[in-house]
Design a protein around this motif. Structure first.
Motif, PDB file in Angstrom:
ATOM      1  N   LYS A  35       0.519  -0.929  -0.002  1.00 18.60           N
ATOM      2  CA  LYS A  35      -0.032  -0.215   0.084  1.00 18.60           C
ATOM      3  C   LYS A  35       0.965   1.287   0.283  1.00 18.60           C
ATOM      4  CE  LYS A  35      -3.667  -2.250   2.370  1.00 18.60           C
ATOM      5  NZ  LYS A  35      -4.812  -2.088   3.988  1.00 18.60           N
ATOM      6  N   SER A  36       2.101   1.331  -0.011  1.00 16.48           N
ATOM      7  CA  SER A  36       2.969   2.354  -0.109  1.00 16.48           C
ATOM      8  C   SER A  36       4.017   3.112  -1.429  1.00 16.48           C
ATOM      9  CB  SER A  36       3.838   1.889   1.284  1.00 16.48           C
ATOM     10  OG  SER A  36       4.855   0.697   0.990  1.00 16.48           O
ATOM     11  N   ARG A  37       2.807   2.195  -1.983  1.00 15.70           N
ATOM     12  CA  ARG A  37       4.006   3.025  -3.567  1.00 15.70           C
ATOM     13  C   ARG A  37       2.307   3.530  -4.006  1.00 15.70           C
ATOM     14  NH1 ARG A  37       3.393  -2.031  -7.969  1.00 15.70           N
ATOM     15  NH2 ARG A  37       3.416   0.012  -9.017  1.00 15.70           N
ATOM     16  N   PRO A  38       3.897   4.732  -4.785  1.00 17.55           N
ATOM     17  CA  PRO A  38       3.512   6.154  -5.164  1.00 17.55           C
ATOM     18  C   PRO A  38       2.422   6.097  -5.926  1.00 17.55           C
ATOM     19  CG  PRO A  38       5.439   6.057  -5.908  1.00 17.55           C
ATOM     20  CD  PRO A  38       5.178   4.451  -5.188  1.00 17.55           C
ATOM     21  N   ASP A  39       1.731   4.928  -6.535  1.00 16.56           N
ATOM     22  CA  ASP A  39       1.649   4.740  -8.022  1.00 16.56           C
ATOM     23  C   ASP A  39       0.144   3.592  -7.961  1.00 16.56           C
ATOM     24  OD1 ASP A  39       3.064   2.690  -7.657  1.00 16.56           O
ATOM     25  OD2 ASP A  39       3.331   3.026 -10.261  1.00 16.56           O
ATOM     26  N   LEU A  40      -1.179   3.931  -6.013  1.00 18.12           N
ATOM     27  CA  LEU A  40      -1.560   2.882  -6.488  1.00 18.12           C
ATOM     28  C   LEU A  40      -2.419   3.250  -7.278  1.00 18.12           C
ATOM     29  CD1 LEU A  40      -2.173   3.006  -2.784  1.00 18.12           C
ATOM     30  CD2 LEU A  40      -1.105   0.761  -4.317  1.00 18.12           C
ATOM     31  N   PRO A  41      -3.310   1.618  -7.911  1.00 18.49           N
ATOM     32  CA  PRO A  41      -4.275   2.103  -8.853  1.00 18.49           C
ATOM     33  C   PRO A  41      -5.403   2.885  -8.515  1.00 18.49           C
ATOM     34  CG  PRO A  41      -4.027   0.052  -8.359  1.00 18.49           C
ATOM     35  CD  PRO A  41      -3.150   0.467  -7.857  1.00 18.49           C
ATOM     36  N   LEU A  42      -6.886   3.413  -9.261  1.00 14.47           N
ATOM     37  CA  LEU A  42      -7.939   3.804  -8.889  1.00 14.47           C
ATOM     38  C   LEU A  42      -9.102   3.168  -8.057  1.00 14.47           C
ATOM     39  CD1 LEU A  42      -9.862   6.509  -8.473  1.00 14.47           C
ATOM     40  CD2 LEU A  42     -10.438   5.949 -10.754  1.00 14.47           C
ATOM     41  N   ALA A  43      -9.198   2.923  -6.812  1.00 14.74           N
ATOM     42  CA  ALA A  43      -9.660   1.753  -6.336  1.00 14.74           C
ATOM     43  C   ALA A  43     -10.574   2.248  -5.119  1.00 14.74           C
ATOM     44  CB  ALA A  43      -9.006   0.712  -5.692  1.00 14.74           C
ATOM     45  N   ASP A  44     -11.705   1.853  -4.256  1.00 14.96           N
ATOM     46  CA  ASP A  44     -12.419   2.010  -2.949  1.00 14.96           C
ATOM     47  C   ASP A  44     -11.751   1.448  -2.032  1.00 14.96           C
ATOM     48  OD1 ASP A  44     -14.972   3.115  -4.110  1.00 14.96           O
ATOM     49  OD2 ASP A  44     -14.798   1.640  -5.615  1.00 14.96           O
ATOM     50  N   LEU A  45     -10.923   0.531  -2.381  1.00 14.52           N
ATOM     51  CA  LEU A  45     -10.051   0.319  -1.668  1.00 14.52           C
ATOM     52  C   LEU A  45      -8.759  -0.770  -1.909  1.00 14.52           C
ATOM     53  CD1 LEU A  45      -9.913  -1.289   1.740  1.00 14.52           C
ATOM     54  CD2 LEU A  45     -11.259  -3.146   1.239  1.00 14.52           C
ATOM     55  N   HIS A  46      -7.664  -0.624  -1.037  1.00 14.24           N
ATOM     56  CA  HIS A  46      -6.347  -1.633  -2.210  1.00 14.24           C
ATOM     57  C   HIS A  46      -6.037  -2.515  -0.818  1.00 14.24           C
ATOM     58  CE1 HIS A  46      -5.768   2.538  -3.299  1.00 14.24           C
ATOM     59  NE2 HIS A  46      -5.357   1.590  -4.789  1.00 14.24           N
ATOM     60  N   ILE A  47      -5.837  -3.972  -1.062  1.00 10.72           N
ATOM     61  CA  ILE A  47      -5.772  -5.029  -0.044  1.00 10.72           C
ATOM     62  C   ILE A  47      -4.309  -6.016  -0.135  1.00 10.72           C
ATOM     63  CG2 ILE A  47      -6.857  -7.297   0.435  1.00 10.72           C
ATOM     64  CD1 ILE A  47      -9.384  -6.587  -1.373  1.00 10.72           C
ATOM     65  N   GLN A  48      -3.911  -5.233   0.801  1.00 12.54           N
ATOM     66  CA  GLN A  48      -2.537  -5.755   0.632  1.00 12.54           C
ATOM     67  C   GLN A  48      -2.134  -7.177   1.222  1.00 12.54           C
ATOM     68  OE1 GLN A  48       0.806  -3.279   2.172  1.00 12.54           O
ATOM     69  NE2 GLN A  48       1.860  -4.976   2.979  1.00 12.54           N
ATOM     70  N   ALA A  49      -1.816  -7.998  -0.295  1.00 14.83           N
ATOM     71  CA  ALA A  49      -1.513  -9.241  -0.005  1.00 14.83           C
ATOM     72  C   ALA A  49      -0.675 -10.093  -1.188  1.00 14.83           C
ATOM     73  CB  ALA A  49      -3.273 -10.071   0.062  1.00 14.83           C
TER      74      ALA A  49
END
Length: 285
Positions: A35-49
């Motif tokens: 979740k710490s990467r600067p370029d996360l995709p557009l989403a309502d929830l980012h799930i780290q796994a």
């Protein structure tokens, strides 16, 4: 509101899938390794796994109406193989979807996989497709001809002044932009299709593809055609003389270059515009 769980969300197609489903009014849950990467995709929830570690997936799909996996590797890294990611990691996702009762699983495959069983990347993907089709879940397999981003090798050769082709240059391909592919995926899933071969709106021979790259650069087309036996010879030699992170994508590229790669035409974006953007230094989406 329906919920889609997108695996491979940080990749080229995954980002477009997240955006397309948000625009269609779905709640988007994106699987990311960090979740710490600067370029996360557009989403309502980012799930780290990590899909390669099934214990990290427990419960992450609960409540999802649809899982779409665009997960795969084109260049091997971190010691992972195509079998580890394109097959086993996707199988881990499928098993978790089955465990929590997700009703529909869609997977992004590759066009003409049945003609490329000896290519490790394709073999791993095909093994997962067999598992998916045999599972007790509704499924959709999307098989694209190739992405605009994959055509960068042609453009790079044009920038260097010459494009090298195999054979007579008349084999055809209709690559598709990621945004058009994401929309076509959503429409195929909505329509209940179990399999769809997808390409872009423009069907081009390899010669026309090369000419399009040179035209974007406003340079005369310099094309050299090599006998096809050289491609076949390279396919036989490459796995034995190069490391797997090089031989894997090279085997896929050389095999795909030896056949038509034409899917059902979809979309409105044209490769000529993509190359034109590259020619002026823009970074196309």
């Amino acid at each position: 509101m329906k919920t889609v769980f997108v695996a491979g969300a940080t990749g080229y197609l995954g980002r477009h899938l997240c955006r397309a489903y948000r625009e269609r009014g779905w709640r988007v849950h994106a699987l990311v390794r960090s979740k710490s990467r600067p370029d996360l995709p557009l989403a309502d929830l980012h799930i780290q796994a990590e899909a390669t570690r099934p214990e990290t997936l427990r419960g992450v799909m609960a409540g999802a109406d649809l899982v779409i996996s665009a997960l795969g590797i084109t260049r091997q890294r971190d010691g992972l193989t195509y079998r580890d990611v394109d097959y086993q990691a996707n199988l881990n996702l499928l098993q978790e979807a089955l465990h929590v009762g997700v009703p529909h699983f869609a997977y992004v495959h590759v066009l003409n996989a049945g003609r490329m069983p000896e290519v490790p990347l394709v073999a791993a993907k095909s093994a997962f497709v067999r598992a998916l089709q045999g599972a007790a879940i509704r499924s959709t397999v999307i098989a694209p001809s190739g992405y605009f981003s994959d055509m960068g090798d042609f453009f790079a050769m044009a920038e260097a002044g010459r494009i090298w082709l195999f054979g007579d240059g008349q084999l055809r391909i209709n690559p598709i932009h990621g945004a058009d592919l994401a929309l076509a995926c959503a429409e195929a899933i909505d329509a209940g299709r179990d399999w769809i071969d997808i390409g872009g709106p423009d069907i081009l021979s390899h010669t026309e593809l090369a000419q399009t790259a040179f035209a974007a650069l406003r340079q005369p087309a310099r094309i050299t055609r090599l006998p096809d036996w050289l491609r076949r010879a390279a396919l036989a030699v490459v796995p034995h003389v190069t490391p797997s992170h090089i031989s894997g994508p090279t085997q896929f590229f050389l095999t795909a270059m030896g056949q038509d790669m034409v899917g059902e035409p979809h979309g409105t974006r044209h490769l000529s515009d993509h190359f034109a953007a590259l020619a002026v230094g823009e970074q196309p989406s």
